[in-house]
Scaffold this motif. Sequence first.
Motif, short mmCIF file in Angstrom:
data_model
loop_
_atom_site.label_atom_id
_atom_site.label_comp_id
_atom_site.label_asym_id
_atom_site.label_seq_id
_atom_site.Cartn_x
_atom_site.Cartn_y
_atom_site.Cartn_z
N LYS A 190 0.83 -1.21 0.00
CA LYS A 190 0.00 0.00 0.00
C LYS A 190 0.86 1.25 0.00
CE LYS A 190 -4.30 -1.71 1.84
NZ LYS A 190 -5.23 -1.78 2.94
N GLN A 191 2.00 1.19 0.66
CA GLN A 191 2.91 2.35 0.64
C GLN A 191 3.39 2.63 -0.77
OE1 GLN A 191 5.83 1.27 3.70
NE2 GLN A 191 5.30 3.18 4.72
N ILE A 192 3.66 1.59 -1.52
CA ILE A 192 4.12 1.75 -2.90
C ILE A 192 3.05 2.48 -3.72
CG2 ILE A 192 4.62 0.50 -5.04
CD1 ILE A 192 6.10 -1.56 -3.28
N GLN A 193 1.79 2.10 -3.56
CA GLN A 193 0.71 2.75 -4.30
C GLN A 193 0.61 4.23 -3.91
OE1 GLN A 193 -2.67 0.38 -3.28
NE2 GLN A 193 -2.11 -1.30 -4.64
N ALA A 194 0.69 4.51 -2.62
CA ALA A 194 0.61 5.90 -2.16
C ALA A 194 1.79 6.72 -2.66
CB ALA A 194 0.53 5.94 -0.63
N GLU A 195 2.96 6.14 -2.68
CA GLU A 195 4.15 6.85 -3.14
C GLU A 195 4.07 7.16 -4.63
OE1 GLU A 195 6.46 8.38 -1.52
OE2 GLU A 195 5.45 7.68 0.28
N ASN A 196 3.51 6.26 -5.41
CA ASN A 196 3.36 6.53 -6.83
C ASN A 196 2.41 7.71 -7.06
OD1 ASN A 196 5.15 4.62 -7.83
ND2 ASN A 196 3.62 3.01 -7.84
N GLN A 197 1.36 7.81 -6.25
CA GLN A 197 0.44 8.94 -6.35
C GLN A 197 1.14 10.24 -5.96
OE1 GLN A 197 -2.58 8.91 -7.69
NE2 GLN A 197 -2.67 11.11 -7.42
N LEU A 198 1.93 10.20 -4.89
CA LEU A 198 2.67 11.38 -4.46
C LEU A 198 3.66 11.83 -5.53
CD1 LEU A 198 3.50 13.50 -2.38
CD2 LEU A 198 4.98 11.78 -1.33
N GLN A 199 4.34 10.89 -6.12
CA GLN A 199 5.32 11.20 -7.17
C GLN A 199 4.64 11.92 -8.33
OE1 GLN A 199 8.56 10.79 -6.91
NE2 GLN A 199 8.98 11.60 -8.93
N LYS A 200 3.44 11.47 -8.68
CA LYS A 200 2.71 12.09 -9.78
C LYS A 200 2.36 13.55 -9.44
CE LYS A 200 -1.00 9.86 -10.83
NZ LYS A 200 -2.19 9.19 -11.32
N THR A 201 1.94 13.80 -8.21
CA THR A 201 1.58 15.18 -7.85
C THR A 201 2.81 16.06 -7.73
OG1 THR A 201 1.54 14.71 -5.47
CG2 THR A 201 -0.54 14.48 -6.67
N LEU A 202 3.93 15.51 -7.29
CA LEU A 202 5.16 16.31 -7.21
C LEU A 202 5.61 16.78 -8.59
CD1 LEU A 202 7.44 14.56 -4.57
CD2 LEU A 202 6.57 16.90 -4.52
N ARG A 203 5.42 15.95 -9.58
CA ARG A 203 5.79 16.33 -10.94
C ARG A 203 5.02 17.57 -11.39
NH1 ARG A 203 4.85 12.60 -14.97
NH2 ARG A 203 6.63 13.27 -16.17
N SER A 204 3.79 17.71 -10.91
CA SER A 204 2.99 18.88 -11.31
C SER A 204 3.56 20.17 -10.74
CB SER A 204 1.53 18.69 -10.89
OG SER A 204 1.41 18.62 -9.49
N ILE A 205 4.19 20.12 -9.56
CA ILE A 205 4.82 21.32 -9.00
C ILE A 205 5.97 21.77 -9.88
CG2 ILE A 205 6.40 22.05 -7.17
CD1 ILE A 205 4.49 21.28 -5.16
N PHE A 206 6.77 20.84 -10.33
CA PHE A 206 7.91 21.21 -11.17
C PHE A 206 7.45 21.66 -12.55
CE2 PHE A 206 9.93 18.61 -7.89
CZ PHE A 206 10.75 19.60 -7.38
N ALA A 207 6.31 21.18 -12.98
CA ALA A 207 5.75 21.69 -14.23
C ALA A 207 5.31 23.14 -14.05
CB ALA A 207 4.56 20.82 -14.66
N LEU A 208 4.83 23.48 -12.86
CA LEU A 208 4.45 24.87 -12.57
C LEU A 208 5.65 25.80 -12.68
CD1 LEU A 208 2.09 24.66 -9.46
CD2 LEU A 208 1.48 25.31 -11.79
N SER A 209 6.80 25.33 -12.25
CA SER A 209 7.98 26.20 -12.27
C SER A 209 8.33 26.64 -13.69
CB SER A 209 9.16 25.49 -11.61
OG SER A 209 9.66 24.46 -12.44
N GLU A 210 7.96 25.85 -14.67
CA GLU A 210 8.21 26.22 -16.06
C GLU A 210 7.35 27.42 -16.47
OE1 GLU A 210 10.60 24.91 -17.97
OE2 GLU A 210 11.15 23.66 -16.27
N ALA A 211 6.17 27.53 -15.87
CA ALA A 211 5.25 28.61 -16.22
C ALA A 211 5.52 29.90 -15.44
CB ALA A 211 3.82 28.15 -16.01
N TYR A 212 6.33 29.81 -14.40
CA TYR A 212 6.61 30.98 -13.56
C TYR A 212 8.13 31.22 -13.52
CZ TYR A 212 1.81 30.47 -11.98
OH TYR A 212 0.45 30.38 -11.94
#
Length: 186
Positions: free
Chosen positions: A88-110
């Motif tokens: 279950k930790q692996i599943q949760a970590e994969n979800q977290l990793q996906k959301t973290l990628r969105s923060i770094f995508a934001l940095s491209e726009a700002y």
Amino acid sequence: MVTMLIILGIVLFIGVILVGIYNRFVKNKNMVKDAWSNIDVALKRRYDLIPNLVETVKGYASHEKETLEAVIQARNAAMAVPSDDINKQIQAENQLQKTLRSIFALSEAYPDLKANTNFLQLQDKLNEIEENLERARRYYNGTVRENNTYGESFPAVLVAGMFNYQHFDYFEAEPESRENVKVSFS
């Protein structure tokens, strides 16, 4: 008398084989748990870094509240999973990793955020943690492979249930996390 000795020898031989199989199950399970503990340390470092990262981004992209909340929710969900439930930790970590990628995508726009020293330091620190995680993940997946292969091989598979054999999931990136993140400001 000879028949009794033959039967005793066969029983003793089977007993020795069962003890060997049981000991291998225990060894493999402990290796997987040890490998996961290395990942767990890196994950805790990542959890501690995420609030600082979110606060830094919030200062530059305050109207991206939904993205920032998703990261915090994914972090909290990952932290809430019991530490003994590796799958279950692996599943949760994969979800977290996906959301973290969105923060770094934001940095491209700002561009201001992308140039912020604090953000860059946090990004470097997170990259360092991710590199440590990658090494730990490779070791973990190797121990999982050994554990799962042994548990599914003959003769161990015949007694796996009796010895509480535990199958572990590999810690891999989710297929959708391998895609580019799409950020739209329209």
